[in-house]
Design a protein around this motif. Sequence first.
Motif, PDB file in Angstrom:
ATOM      1  N   VAL A 313       9.745  40.359  25.377  1.00 32.01           N
ATOM      2  CA  VAL A 313       8.408  40.020  26.348  1.00 32.01           C
ATOM      3  C   VAL A 313       9.145  38.983  27.486  1.00 32.01           C
ATOM      4  CG1 VAL A 313       6.499  38.557  26.280  1.00 32.01           C
ATOM      5  CG2 VAL A 313       6.769  40.055  24.460  1.00 32.01           C
ATOM      6  N   SER A 314       9.734  38.096  27.107  1.00 31.90           N
ATOM      7  CA  SER A 314      10.408  37.325  28.091  1.00 31.90           C
ATOM      8  C   SER A 314      11.877  36.703  27.841  1.00 31.90           C
ATOM      9  CB  SER A 314       9.599  36.165  28.246  1.00 31.90           C
ATOM     10  OG  SER A 314      10.012  35.218  29.306  1.00 31.90           O
ATOM     11  N   SER A 315      12.620  36.493  28.674  1.00 31.40           N
ATOM     12  CA  SER A 315      13.807  36.022  28.786  1.00 31.40           C
ATOM     13  C   SER A 315      13.602  34.207  28.350  1.00 31.40           C
ATOM     14  CB  SER A 315      14.785  36.113  29.788  1.00 31.40           C
ATOM     15  OG  SER A 315      14.198  35.674  30.855  1.00 31.40           O
ATOM     16  N   SER A 316      12.676  33.686  28.654  1.00 37.12           N
ATOM     17  CA  SER A 316      12.486  32.276  28.504  1.00 37.12           C
ATOM     18  C   SER A 316      11.959  31.891  27.276  1.00 37.12           C
ATOM     19  CB  SER A 316      11.091  31.864  29.537  1.00 37.12           C
ATOM     20  OG  SER A 316      10.808  30.510  29.253  1.00 37.12           O
ATOM     21  N   ASN A 317      12.926  30.957  26.604  1.00 35.38           N
ATOM     22  CA  ASN A 317      12.531  30.358  25.407  1.00 35.38           C
ATOM     23  C   ASN A 317      11.292  29.813  25.301  1.00 35.38           C
ATOM     24  OD1 ASN A 317      15.222  31.334  24.708  1.00 35.38           O
ATOM     25  ND2 ASN A 317      16.069  29.254  24.252  1.00 35.38           N
ATOM     26  N   VAL A 318      10.846  29.168  26.275  1.00 37.75           N
ATOM     27  CA  VAL A 318       9.520  28.367  26.209  1.00 37.75           C
ATOM     28  C   VAL A 318       8.381  29.602  26.108  1.00 37.75           C
ATOM     29  CG1 VAL A 318       7.997  26.957  27.453  1.00 37.75           C
ATOM     30  CG2 VAL A 318      10.516  26.342  27.315  1.00 37.75           C
ATOM     31  N   VAL A 319       8.610  30.402  27.185  1.00 42.30           N
ATOM     32  CA  VAL A 319       7.459  31.261  26.885  1.00 42.30           C
ATOM     33  C   VAL A 319       7.377  31.997  25.279  1.00 42.30           C
ATOM     34  CG1 VAL A 319       6.881  33.993  27.667  1.00 42.30           C
ATOM     35  CG2 VAL A 319       7.589  31.970  29.337  1.00 42.30           C
ATOM     36  N   VAL A 320       8.526  32.762  25.060  1.00 43.83           N
ATOM     37  CA  VAL A 320       8.496  33.065  23.623  1.00 43.83           C
ATOM     38  C   VAL A 320       7.885  32.099  22.669  1.00 43.83           C
ATOM     39  CG1 VAL A 320       9.860  33.986  21.834  1.00 43.83           C
ATOM     40  CG2 VAL A 320      10.514  34.618  24.106  1.00 43.83           C
ATOM     41  N   LEU A 321       8.114  30.782  22.712  1.00 42.89           N
ATOM     42  CA  LEU A 321       7.892  29.730  21.676  1.00 42.89           C
ATOM     43  C   LEU A 321       6.140  29.687  22.059  1.00 42.89           C
ATOM     44  CD1 LEU A 321      10.264  27.094  21.800  1.00 42.89           C
ATOM     45  CD2 LEU A 321       9.981  28.711  19.945  1.00 42.89           C
TER      46      LEU A 321
END
Length: 430
Positions: A313-321
């Motif tokens: 969905v996203s390469s951003s850890n924050v977005v995944v969390l």
Amino acid sequence: MGTASSVGFVLVAVFLILVVTNVPVSVALGASSIITMLIFGMNIGMYADLMVSGMRRFSFLAIPLFILAGVLMDKSGIASRIIRFFKSLIGSVRGGMGYMSVAVNMFWGSVSGVGPATVAALGGVLIPAMEEDDFDRPFAAALVAASGGISVIIPPSLAFIVYGVLAGVSIGDLFIAGIIPGVIMGLFYMSYIFIYSRRLPKNPASKKTSGREVWTAFKAAAPGLVTPVIILGGIYGGVFTPTEAAAAAVLYSLFLAVPVYKTISLKELFRIFADCGTTSASIMIILGNATVFSYLCTVRGVANVASSALAAVSSSNVVVLLIMLLILLIAGCFINGNSILYIFLPIMLPIIKDMGYDPLWFGIFIVMGSAVGMITPPVAINLYPAANIAKISLSQISKAIIPFVVAATLCSIVIMLFPVLSLWLPGIRG
């Protein structure tokens, strides 16, 4: 046998259909697993083996023991003594009964890590006390329901026991890691109480207590106040394991209830054992059926497919969390906390490890997400006992709980963004 995507679709679809039609979660987990196994020609004999193996773990023995300890502490009358003590400390402050309710629930969480049990044990005293301090009844009930959810974060927590077993993380470390996040959630609730209490009269109904009255209340509550020291001090001091600590808590609670306060007769004791046995059995059935569900998710490749989709969905850890937190919050509207762990842990934990996060921290994060789910309607297990005690409708308490859901969600985001808040105390320990 079917592909992982087809197995996963049938498994999840059947489970959701059963949950939406008000089938109990324990039955929905088992039935969806059995139907999936039959459709794809799997050996149905595995169902019983997996279910038994899921329940037959030494660490799970702590679950009925902590439930029993909490009930014994309640029946012994120690809850009312602790409430009087906290009331003597902060009851004279404007809105003090609200602050006191959060503080008492946080303390009671260190005795019994079961949210609905905490609400049932304390609600009958706290809700009327807050009404006397000019709090609105739906608000009082919502506050008790919300702060009762802190019980699954403040150690000892039954949810941490489940997570520790499933993820292979030290239960003792999880217990100590939950202290600061639990306190922070309590502070978030108190912040809203501060805002809400500005509308209350400046002269509350509670009179200011003297030092002598505080001392008297403390002496009456002291035996109960020692309980967390026995449980947590014994674990962190290396005296006994979490399961042995639960047994020690039961023995100490029996000592207070029978020879010290003499509030429980042998006849009542038998009834308490029977009721706790029934409650524990229902939890263990959920754990057993959830083990089969988790097996199908993990071994059949369902978890890998879901993990890949979520990670893409996203390469951003924050977005995944944040997506994970959103999933947990939505799931909490329909599923209880322990079931959430069994269903989503096999999917989310591999992603967490790939992102380089500590599984110990993730245990706090996922349990906090499930704690918020305890107060999100329609399946909000903390709202029902609170509404029954306050004699209000579910719609009334559901409206009043919204600010607390927002506060708890913001707290979860803070814990998500700053893992050090969870990992600092375990790091000092060791």
